[in-house]
Design a protein around this motif. Structure first.
Motif, short mmCIF file in Angstrom:
data_model
loop_
_atom_site.label_atom_id
_atom_site.label_comp_id
_atom_site.label_asym_id
_atom_site.label_seq_id
_atom_site.Cartn_x
_atom_site.Cartn_y
_atom_site.Cartn_z
N LEU A 153 0.87 -1.18 0.00
CA LEU A 153 0.00 0.00 0.00
C LEU A 153 0.90 1.23 0.00
O LEU A 153 1.76 1.36 0.87
CB LEU A 153 -0.90 -0.01 1.24
CG LEU A 153 -1.85 1.17 1.39
CD1 LEU A 153 -2.91 1.18 0.27
CD2 LEU A 153 -2.54 1.15 2.75
N ASN A 154 0.68 2.11 -0.97
CA ASN A 154 1.51 3.33 -1.09
C ASN A 154 3.01 3.00 -1.02
O ASN A 154 3.76 3.65 -0.29
CB ASN A 154 1.15 4.34 0.00
CG ASN A 154 -0.29 4.78 -0.10
OD1 ASN A 154 -0.86 4.82 -1.19
ND2 ASN A 154 -0.91 5.05 1.04
N HIS A 155 3.41 1.99 -1.76
CA HIS A 155 4.82 1.58 -1.88
C HIS A 155 5.40 0.98 -0.60
O HIS A 155 6.61 0.82 -0.50
CB HIS A 155 5.71 2.74 -2.37
CG HIS A 155 5.20 3.38 -3.62
ND1 HIS A 155 5.24 2.75 -4.84
CD2 HIS A 155 4.59 4.57 -3.82
CE1 HIS A 155 4.70 3.53 -5.76
NE2 HIS A 155 4.28 4.64 -5.16
N HIS A 156 4.58 0.69 0.39
CA HIS A 156 5.07 0.07 1.61
C HIS A 156 4.45 -1.31 1.81
O HIS A 156 3.28 -1.52 1.49
CB HIS A 156 4.77 0.95 2.83
CG HIS A 156 5.60 2.19 2.85
ND1 HIS A 156 6.96 2.17 3.07
CD2 HIS A 156 5.25 3.48 2.64
CE1 HIS A 156 7.42 3.41 2.99
NE2 HIS A 156 6.40 4.22 2.73
N ILE A 157 5.27 -2.20 2.36
CA ILE A 157 4.80 -3.57 2.62
C ILE A 157 3.91 -3.57 3.86
O ILE A 157 4.34 -3.13 4.94
CB ILE A 157 6.02 -4.51 2.89
CG1 ILE A 157 7.03 -4.46 1.75
CG2 ILE A 157 5.54 -5.94 3.18
CD1 ILE A 157 6.62 -5.11 0.47
N ILE A 158 2.69 -4.07 3.70
CA ILE A 158 1.80 -4.15 4.88
C ILE A 158 1.45 -5.61 5.21
O ILE A 158 0.73 -5.86 6.18
CB ILE A 158 0.52 -3.31 4.69
CG1 ILE A 158 -0.30 -3.80 3.49
CG2 ILE A 158 0.86 -1.82 4.56
CD1 ILE A 158 -1.74 -3.29 3.52
N GLY A 159 1.97 -6.54 4.43
CA GLY A 159 1.72 -7.95 4.73
C GLY A 159 2.47 -8.82 3.75
O GLY A 159 2.97 -8.35 2.71
N TYR A 160 2.59 -10.09 4.10
CA TYR A 160 3.28 -11.03 3.20
C TYR A 160 2.87 -12.45 3.55
O TYR A 160 2.33 -12.72 4.63
CB TYR A 160 4.81 -10.89 3.30
CG TYR A 160 5.31 -10.94 4.70
CD1 TYR A 160 5.49 -9.77 5.44
CD2 TYR A 160 5.55 -12.16 5.35
CE1 TYR A 160 5.91 -9.81 6.75
CE2 TYR A 160 5.98 -12.20 6.65
CZ TYR A 160 6.15 -11.02 7.34
OH TYR A 160 6.55 -11.06 8.66
N VAL A 161 3.13 -13.33 2.58
CA VAL A 161 2.85 -14.75 2.78
C VAL A 161 3.96 -15.54 2.11
O VAL A 161 4.55 -15.10 1.12
CB VAL A 161 1.45 -15.12 2.21
CG1 VAL A 161 1.38 -14.93 0.70
CG2 VAL A 161 1.04 -16.54 2.58
N CYS A 162 4.25 -16.71 2.68
CA CYS A 162 5.26 -17.60 2.10
C CYS A 162 4.76 -19.04 2.20
O CYS A 162 4.35 -19.47 3.29
CB CYS A 162 6.58 -17.46 2.86
SG CYS A 162 7.80 -18.70 2.40
N VAL A 163 4.73 -19.74 1.09
CA VAL A 163 4.41 -21.17 1.09
C VAL A 163 5.51 -21.90 0.33
O VAL A 163 6.19 -21.32 -0.52
CB VAL A 163 3.04 -21.48 0.43
CG1 VAL A 163 1.92 -20.69 1.07
CG2 VAL A 163 3.05 -21.27 -1.08
N ARG A 164 5.70 -23.16 0.66
CA ARG A 164 6.68 -23.96 -0.09
C ARG A 164 6.15 -25.38 -0.26
O ARG A 164 5.64 -25.97 0.70
CB ARG A 164 8.03 -23.99 0.61
CG ARG A 164 9.08 -24.61 -0.29
CD ARG A 164 10.38 -25.01 0.36
NE ARG A 164 10.78 -24.29 1.51
CZ ARG A 164 11.33 -24.90 2.57
NH1 ARG A 164 11.51 -26.19 2.59
NH2 ARG A 164 11.69 -24.17 3.60
N THR A 165 6.28 -25.91 -1.47
CA THR A 165 5.83 -27.28 -1.72
C THR A 165 6.97 -28.25 -1.44
O THR A 165 8.09 -28.06 -1.91
CB THR A 165 5.34 -27.43 -3.18
OG1 THR A 165 4.28 -26.49 -3.38
CG2 THR A 165 4.81 -28.83 -3.45
N ILE A 166 6.65 -29.25 -0.61
CA ILE A 166 7.61 -30.32 -0.30
C ILE A 166 6.89 -31.62 -0.64
O ILE A 166 5.86 -31.94 -0.03
CB ILE A 166 8.02 -30.30 1.19
CG1 ILE A 166 8.58 -28.93 1.58
CG2 ILE A 166 9.01 -31.42 1.49
CD1 ILE A 166 8.71 -28.70 3.07
#
Ligand code: COA
Length: 149
Positions: free
Chosen positions: A50-63
């Motif tokens: 939002l407005n060039h700033h990170i306000i959230g994130y997610v990470c998943v990985r397949t094993i």
């Protein structure tokens, strides 16, 4: 929420992502953990911006035959506005395309009502428990799974 973009995370995001990680967790990931995932071809990392700033994130990985939801966080000031759901939805859309039929699994603190409710809303079902899985504070993990199709 208006103006939020969900896009792929890049290494340039890491200072802001890591600052947010520190705010959100008592045992935060290091910057190197994020770098490691960014270099892994089996991982998907998305950022909410939002407005060039990170306000959230997610990470998943397949094993093998399971995709693991390894990290999901939203800035405290932007919670309960649908950002966590937007991130999860984008990941599920990618998995439907790239890994049809896969199962998405995760561990969540038993006491983390916000996250459990979010996952239940997406149809995740509790499939087990890991006793004493978390420290700071000590807590059990609930294992949850979602059949992507
Ligand atoms: C869990 C987390 C990612 C949720 O993000 P969010 O952007 O606030 O979630 P959303 O706004 O998309 O919420 C979707 C639904 O989840 C549930 N929910 C979210 N926060 C909730 C809360 N504090 N209490 C109860 N239900 C909640 C609600 O059902 C909500 O729908 P509603 O607002 O229409 O009632 C956020 O609280 C967070 O970053 N927590 C700290 C890190 C963390 O615990 N991550 C998960 C690790 S497994």
């Amino acid at each position: 929420m208006e103006g939020i973009i969900i896009r792929e995370m890049s290494s340039g995001d890491l200072p802001e992502v890591h600052a947010l990680e520190d705010q959100c967790y008592s045992t935060p990931w290091s910057i190197n953990s994020f770098k490691h995932e960014l270099q892994n071809k089996d991982a998907i990392l998305k950022a909410a911006v939002l407005n060039h700033h990170i306000i959230g994130y997610v990470c998943v990985r397949t094993i093998l035959d399971m995709t693991h939801l390894l990290n999901l966080a939203v800035s405290p000031e932007f919670r309960r506005k649908g950002v966590g759901s937007m991130l999860l939805l984008e990941v599920i859309k990618d998995l439907k395309r790239l890994k049809p039929g896969i199962k998405l699994t995760l561990e969540v603190r038993q006491s983390n009502t916000a996250a459990v409710k979010l996952y239940e809303g997406f149809g995740f079902k509790a499939t087990g428990k890991r006793t004493g899985y978390y420290q700071k504070p000590h807590d059990d993990a609930v294992i949850m799974e979602l059949d992507i199709n």
